[in-house]
Design a protein around this motif. Structure first.
Motif, PDB file in Angstrom:
ATOM      1  N   MET A  55       0.808  -1.216   0.000  1.00  0.00           N
ATOM      2  CA  MET A  55       0.000   0.000   0.000  1.00  0.00           C
ATOM      3  C   MET A  55       0.847   1.274   0.000  1.00  0.00           C
ATOM      4  O   MET A  55       0.468   2.288   0.549  1.00  0.00           O
ATOM      5  N   GLU A  56       2.004   1.174  -0.640  1.00  0.00           N
ATOM      6  CA  GLU A  56       2.788   2.387  -0.856  1.00  0.00           C
ATOM      7  C   GLU A  56       2.596   2.817  -2.291  1.00  0.00           C
ATOM      8  O   GLU A  56       2.322   1.998  -3.161  1.00  0.00           O
ATOM      9  N   LYS A  57       2.766   4.085  -2.529  1.00  0.00           N
ATOM     10  CA  LYS A  57       2.641   4.568  -3.900  1.00  0.00           C
ATOM     11  C   LYS A  57       3.891   4.194  -4.683  1.00  0.00           C
ATOM     12  O   LYS A  57       4.998   4.588  -4.315  1.00  0.00           O
ATOM     13  N   PRO A  58       3.719   3.403  -5.738  1.00  0.00           N
ATOM     14  CA  PRO A  58       4.886   3.086  -6.557  1.00  0.00           C
ATOM     15  C   PRO A  58       5.360   4.301  -7.341  1.00  0.00           C
ATOM     16  O   PRO A  58       4.602   5.247  -7.538  1.00  0.00           O
ATOM     17  N   SER A  59       6.603   4.274  -7.761  1.00  0.00           N
ATOM     18  CA  SER A  59       7.119   5.372  -8.577  1.00  0.00           C
ATOM     19  C   SER A  59       6.351   5.444  -9.879  1.00  0.00           C
ATOM     20  O   SER A  59       5.873   4.434 -10.384  1.00  0.00           O
ATOM     21  N   ASN A  60       6.275   6.644 -10.418  1.00  0.00           N
ATOM     22  CA  ASN A  60       5.762   6.750 -11.781  1.00  0.00           C
ATOM     23  C   ASN A  60       6.755   6.080 -12.720  1.00  0.00           C
ATOM     24  O   ASN A  60       7.947   6.029 -12.443  1.00  0.00           O
ATOM     25  N   LEU A  61       6.225   5.618 -13.833  1.00  0.00           N
ATOM     26  CA  LEU A  61       7.056   4.792 -14.699  1.00  0.00           C
ATOM     27  C   LEU A  61       6.839   5.220 -16.136  1.00  0.00           C
ATOM     28  O   LEU A  61       5.712   5.485 -16.549  1.00  0.00           O
ATOM     29  N   PHE A  62       7.916   5.294 -16.859  1.00  0.00           N
ATOM     30  CA  PHE A  62       7.787   5.694 -18.250  1.00  0.00           C
ATOM     31  C   PHE A  62       8.435   4.639 -19.148  1.00  0.00           C
ATOM     32  O   PHE A  62       9.596   4.303 -18.974  1.00  0.00           O
ATOM     33  N   LEU A  63       7.638   4.113 -20.072  1.00  0.00           N
ATOM     34  CA  LEU A  63       8.125   3.064 -20.950  1.00  0.00           C
ATOM     35  C   LEU A  63       8.189   3.584 -22.369  1.00  0.00           C
ATOM     36  O   LEU A  63       7.256   4.213 -22.839  1.00  0.00           O
ATOM     37  N   TYR A  64       9.269   3.330 -23.035  1.00  0.00           N
ATOM     38  CA  TYR A  64       9.272   3.708 -24.438  1.00  0.00           C
ATOM     39  C   TYR A  64       9.998   2.704 -25.312  1.00  0.00           C
ATOM     40  O   TYR A  64      10.869   1.975 -24.874  1.00  0.00           O
ATOM     41  N   GLY A  65       9.598   2.709 -26.560  1.00  0.00           N
ATOM     42  CA  GLY A  65      10.138   1.782 -27.541  1.00  0.00           C
ATOM     43  C   GLY A  65       9.247   1.842 -28.771  1.00  0.00           C
ATOM     44  O   GLY A  65       8.118   2.308 -28.691  1.00  0.00           O
ATOM     45  N   ASN A  66       9.750   1.360 -29.889  1.00  0.00           N
ATOM     46  CA  ASN A  66       8.978   1.419 -31.130  1.00  0.00           C
ATOM     47  C   ASN A  66       7.675   0.624 -31.039  1.00  0.00           C
ATOM     48  O   ASN A  66       7.500  -0.158 -30.117  1.00  0.00           O
ATOM     49  N   THR A  67       6.816   0.818 -32.011  1.00  0.00           N
ATOM     50  CA  THR A  67       5.595   0.012 -32.042  1.00  0.00           C
ATOM     51  C   THR A  67       5.959  -1.457 -32.237  1.00  0.00           C
ATOM     52  O   THR A  67       6.951  -1.780 -32.879  1.00  0.00           O
ATOM     53  N   GLY A  68       5.136  -2.310 -31.650  1.00  0.00           N
ATOM     54  CA  GLY A  68       5.360  -3.741 -31.814  1.00  0.00           C
ATOM     55  C   GLY A  68       6.566  -4.264 -31.073  1.00  0.00           C
ATOM     56  O   GLY A  68       7.144  -5.269 -31.466  1.00  0.00           O
ATOM     57  N   THR A  69       6.944  -3.615 -29.992  1.00  0.00           N
ATOM     58  CA  THR A  69       8.054  -4.146 -29.207  1.00  0.00           C
ATOM     59  C   THR A  69       7.580  -4.704 -27.870  1.00  0.00           C
ATOM     60  O   THR A  69       8.381  -4.934 -26.977  1.00  0.00           O
ATOM     61  N   GLY A  70       6.277  -4.874 -27.744  1.00  0.00           N
ATOM     62  CA  GLY A  70       5.752  -5.589 -26.584  1.00  0.00           C
ATOM     63  C   GLY A  70       5.494  -4.740 -25.349  1.00  0.00           C
ATOM     64  O   GLY A  70       5.299  -5.279 -24.273  1.00  0.00           O
ATOM     65  N   LYS A  71       5.480  -3.439 -25.504  1.00  0.00           N
ATOM     66  CA  LYS A  71       5.278  -2.566 -24.340  1.00  0.00           C
ATOM     67  C   LYS A  71       3.922  -2.816 -23.690  1.00  0.00           C
ATOM     68  O   LYS A  71       3.829  -3.080 -22.499  1.00  0.00           O
ATOM     69  N   THR A  72       2.885  -2.725 -24.517  1.00  0.00           N
ATOM     70  CA  THR A  72       1.534  -2.867 -23.982  1.00  0.00           C
ATOM     71  C   THR A  72       1.309  -4.258 -23.410  1.00  0.00           C
ATOM     72  O   THR A  72       0.796  -4.413 -22.303  1.00  0.00           O
ATOM     73  N   LEU A  73       1.737  -5.239 -24.152  1.00  0.00           N
ATOM     74  CA  LEU A  73       1.543  -6.626 -23.741  1.00  0.00           C
ATOM     75  C   LEU A  73       2.211  -6.891 -22.394  1.00  0.00           C
ATOM     76  O   LEU A  73       1.605  -7.438 -21.467  1.00  0.00           O
ATOM     77  N   ALA A 247      12.438 -11.458 -41.205  1.00  0.00           N
ATOM     78  CA  ALA A 247      13.424 -10.566 -41.818  1.00  0.00           C
ATOM     79  C   ALA A 247      12.761  -9.267 -42.244  1.00  0.00           C
ATOM     80  O   ALA A 247      13.307  -8.182 -42.032  1.00  0.00           O
ATOM     81  N   HIS A 248      11.584  -9.403 -42.797  1.00  0.00           N
ATOM     82  CA  HIS A 248      10.876  -8.213 -43.239  1.00  0.00           C
ATOM     83  C   HIS A 248      10.557  -7.293 -42.062  1.00  0.00           C
ATOM     84  O   HIS A 248      10.762  -6.089 -42.112  1.00  0.00           O
ATOM     85  N   ALA A 249      10.062  -7.888 -40.983  1.00  0.00           N
ATOM     86  CA  ALA A 249       9.693  -7.085 -39.829  1.00  0.00           C
ATOM     87  C   ALA A 249      10.916  -6.496 -39.136  1.00  0.00           C
ATOM     88  O   ALA A 249      10.872  -5.378 -38.619  1.00  0.00           O
ATOM     89  N   ALA A 250      11.992  -7.236 -39.133  1.00  0.00           N
ATOM     90  CA  ALA A 250      13.208  -6.728 -38.498  1.00  0.00           C
ATOM     91  C   ALA A 250      13.694  -5.495 -39.240  1.00  0.00           C
ATOM     92  O   ALA A 250      14.208  -4.550 -38.641  1.00  0.00           O
ATOM     93  N   ARG A 251      13.511  -5.529 -40.534  1.00  0.00           N
ATOM     94  CA  ARG A 251      13.873  -4.361 -41.332  1.00  0.00           C
ATOM     95  C   ARG A 251      12.992  -3.173 -40.950  1.00  0.00           C
ATOM     96  O   ARG A 251      13.432  -2.039 -40.913  1.00  0.00           O
ATOM     97  N   GLU A 252      11.739  -3.462 -40.654  1.00  0.00           N
ATOM     98  CA  GLU A 252      10.800  -2.409 -40.252  1.00  0.00           C
ATOM     99  C   GLU A 252      10.878  -2.156 -38.748  1.00  0.00           C
ATOM    100  O   GLU A 252       9.883  -2.244 -38.035  1.00  0.00           O
ATOM    101  N   HIS A 253      12.041  -1.875 -38.254  1.00  0.00           N
ATOM    102  CA  HIS A 253      12.234  -1.487 -36.851  1.00  0.00           C
ATOM    103  C   HIS A 253      11.785  -2.544 -35.844  1.00  0.00           C
ATOM    104  O   HIS A 253      11.296  -2.206 -34.781  1.00  0.00           O
ATOM    105  N   GLY A 254      11.936  -3.810 -36.186  1.00  0.00           N
ATOM    106  CA  GLY A 254      11.668  -4.862 -35.209  1.00  0.00           C
ATOM    107  C   GLY A 254      10.261  -4.878 -34.678  1.00  0.00           C
ATOM    108  O   GLY A 254      10.023  -5.096 -33.494  1.00  0.00           O
ATOM    109  N   ASP A 255       9.322  -4.640 -35.565  1.00  0.00           N
ATOM    110  CA  ASP A 255       7.925  -4.552 -35.170  1.00  0.00           C
ATOM    111  C   ASP A 255       7.270  -5.935 -35.271  1.00  0.00           C
ATOM    112  O   ASP A 255       6.979  -6.415 -36.351  1.00  0.00           O
ATOM    113  N   ARG A 257       4.331  -6.812 -34.392  1.00  0.00           N
ATOM    114  CA  ARG A 257       2.937  -6.754 -34.833  1.00  0.00           C
ATOM    115  C   ARG A 257       2.846  -6.867 -36.350  1.00  0.00           C
ATOM    116  O   ARG A 257       2.002  -7.575 -36.892  1.00  0.00           O
ATOM    117  N   ARG A 258       3.753  -6.152 -37.017  1.00  0.00           N
ATOM    118  CA  ARG A 258       3.794  -6.239 -38.484  1.00  0.00           C
ATOM    119  C   ARG A 258       4.052  -7.664 -38.932  1.00  0.00           C
ATOM    120  O   ARG A 258       3.443  -8.168 -39.877  1.00  0.00           O
TER     121      ARG A 258
END
Length: 401
Positions: A55-73, A247-255, A257-258
């Motif tokens: 019941m302590e307040k966790p730190s705010n957290l900031f996640l970043y990375g290209n689309t399709g890199t699993g952030k949301t998941l 290979a195709h997706a890796a070329r497209e920034h490791g997405d 989802r693509r």
DNA sequence: CCTCCACCGGAACGTGAGGAGT
DNA sequence: ACTCCTCACGTTCCGGTGGAGG
């Protein structure tokens, strides 16, 4: 049969003779059994959020990375695990996930807070109240309990670009003046986004930061294999197909989802061609189809003025070799308006519309200077020649020419 | 080196739809 | 019926600007 299985029963019934076993596994909203190659990030998130169980307040957290890199998941998985532990212990911990990019749901400050309130169990009108009023309601809710609230703002960069960072300032300070402990997980595709926000917001939001690097081709292969096992029947995939998708997706920034979409569409194409297997050629075809569909989707739902603008661009581009300029487009557009008795928009507005097409990747606009002869956008169409004619016809029909 | 074209792009403002509350 | 909200979509106004040509 359990209710939740009925949908997949129908689906499986329909695809009895198909290559697919369960198409869902390739769709974006699918929750995979395991999340591959994100152990490190998962652990980091867990480390940051764990104090909430005391019941302590966790730190705010900031996640970043290209689309399709699993952030949301990854985030969703981590928070749902957390929530289920909290529930077992009957702790007052709530997680709220909001995707800021959803149109009409959370793409303005008012809608964001309204959505948050709804998720906290308080209905508010979709419009009509002052935003201030919503803040008051929110404060009342926050004051009436000691709960820990973890608010996940997905695609936060989109919202900030649209309405500025003022709301983040409010949000990050909220816990100071209420009993509740509200902390924020911001998720962004844009790596430079955090540098452009107010310094106070920045330091507060990114108390902790986690980077999601793009997947490499090898990792995407693993992900594809894992999902393909569920999605397809035995022996449906020819050798090399997974590798090519990866290979195709890796070329497209490791997405990833693509990559998954590519595999799914390739499967659909193979199926329609009554092929027993997915072949390499089906991937090429899938690639084209994805591009094409995206454009038709966008174009057909756009307002008339947008379509007229695009039609002007295409007409000029095919009538003329090389690049075209804003002025030419506007002239053509105006004559088109005259011909069909439409009141033309201003130059300024058309300029914005062209910029939007640029953002959509349908058109390629580069600002150049022609010296004495002024400054303008140099516009080329970023579509293959052969699809141009079809798009032009499509537009003619759409416009009723 | 300066000028000046033809547009860019930020900002303020207007309008009209959709809705709440009184 | 009337006032007060938000918000999408435009317009009007205007300072800004890269570089060919004087």
């Amino acid at each position: 049969m359990a209710k939740s299985n009925l949908g997949s029963y129908f689906e499986n019934f329909l695809i009895k003779d198909s290559l697919f076993r369960s198409k869902q596994a390739l769709q974006t909203n699918y929750d995979p059994e395991a999340i591959l190659h994100r152990d490190e990030q998962m652990q980091q998130i867990a480390d940051v959020l764990a104090p909430s169980l005391r019941m302590e307040k966790p730190s705010n957290l900031f996640l970043y990375g290209n689309t399709g890199t699993g952030k949301t998941l990854t985030t969703k998985y981590a928070t749902s695990e957390l929530a289920s532990v909290a529930k077992k212990q009957s702790l007052g911990l709530r997680t709220v996930y909001i995707n800021c990019k959803l149109k009409r749901t959370a793409d303005t400050e008012y809608r964001l807070i309204a959505q948050l309130l709804r998720d906290l169990g308080r209905e508010v009108p979709a419009t009509g109240l002052p935003t201030e009023e919503l803040y008051k309601i929110l404060f009342n809710i926050l004051n009436s309990s000691n709960d820990v609230i973890i608010l996940i703002l997905d695609e936060i960069d989109y919202l900030v670009n649209k309405i500025g960072d003022g709301f983040l300032y409010n949000f990050t300070r909220m816990h100071e003046s209420t009993n509740s402990k509200i902390s924020i997980i911001g998720i962004s595709n844009d790596l430079t986004f955090i540098d452009n926000v107010d310094a106070r917001v920045k330091s507060s939001l990114s108390e902790e930061e986690i980077v999601f690097p793009p997947y490499n081709a090898y990792q995407i292969q693993n992900i594809l294999r894992e999902r393909a096992k569920v999605a397809f029947k035995e022996d449906v995939i020819s050798p090399g197909v997974i590798e090519k998708c990866a290979a195709h997706a890796a070329r497209e920034h490791g997405d990833a989802r693509r990559a998954l979409e590519l595999l799914r569409v390739a499967g659909e194409i193979a199926e329609r061609a009554s092929s027993k297997k997915i072949l390499l050629a089906h991937i090429d075809e899938a690639e084209n189809k994805i591009d094409r569909d995206r454009i038709y989707d966008v174009v057909s739902t756009q307002p008339r003025q947008y379509q007229l603008t695009l039609f002007s661009i295409i007409s000029l581009a095919s009538a003329k070799k090389g690049a075209i300029f804003t002025g030419e487009i506007y002239d053509f557009y105006k004559s088109l308006c005259d011909r069909f008795n439409v009141r033309p928009l201003t130059h300024r507005r058309i300029s914005d519309i062209i910029a939007e097409y640029d953002m959509l990747g349908i058109v390629n606009a580069k600002i150049i200077s022609k010296g004495r002869y002024g400054r303008t956008r140099e516009i080329t169409i970023s579509l293959p020649k052969e699809s141009l004619g079809r798009l032009s016809q499509f537009l003619e029909k759409e416009l009723g020419l």
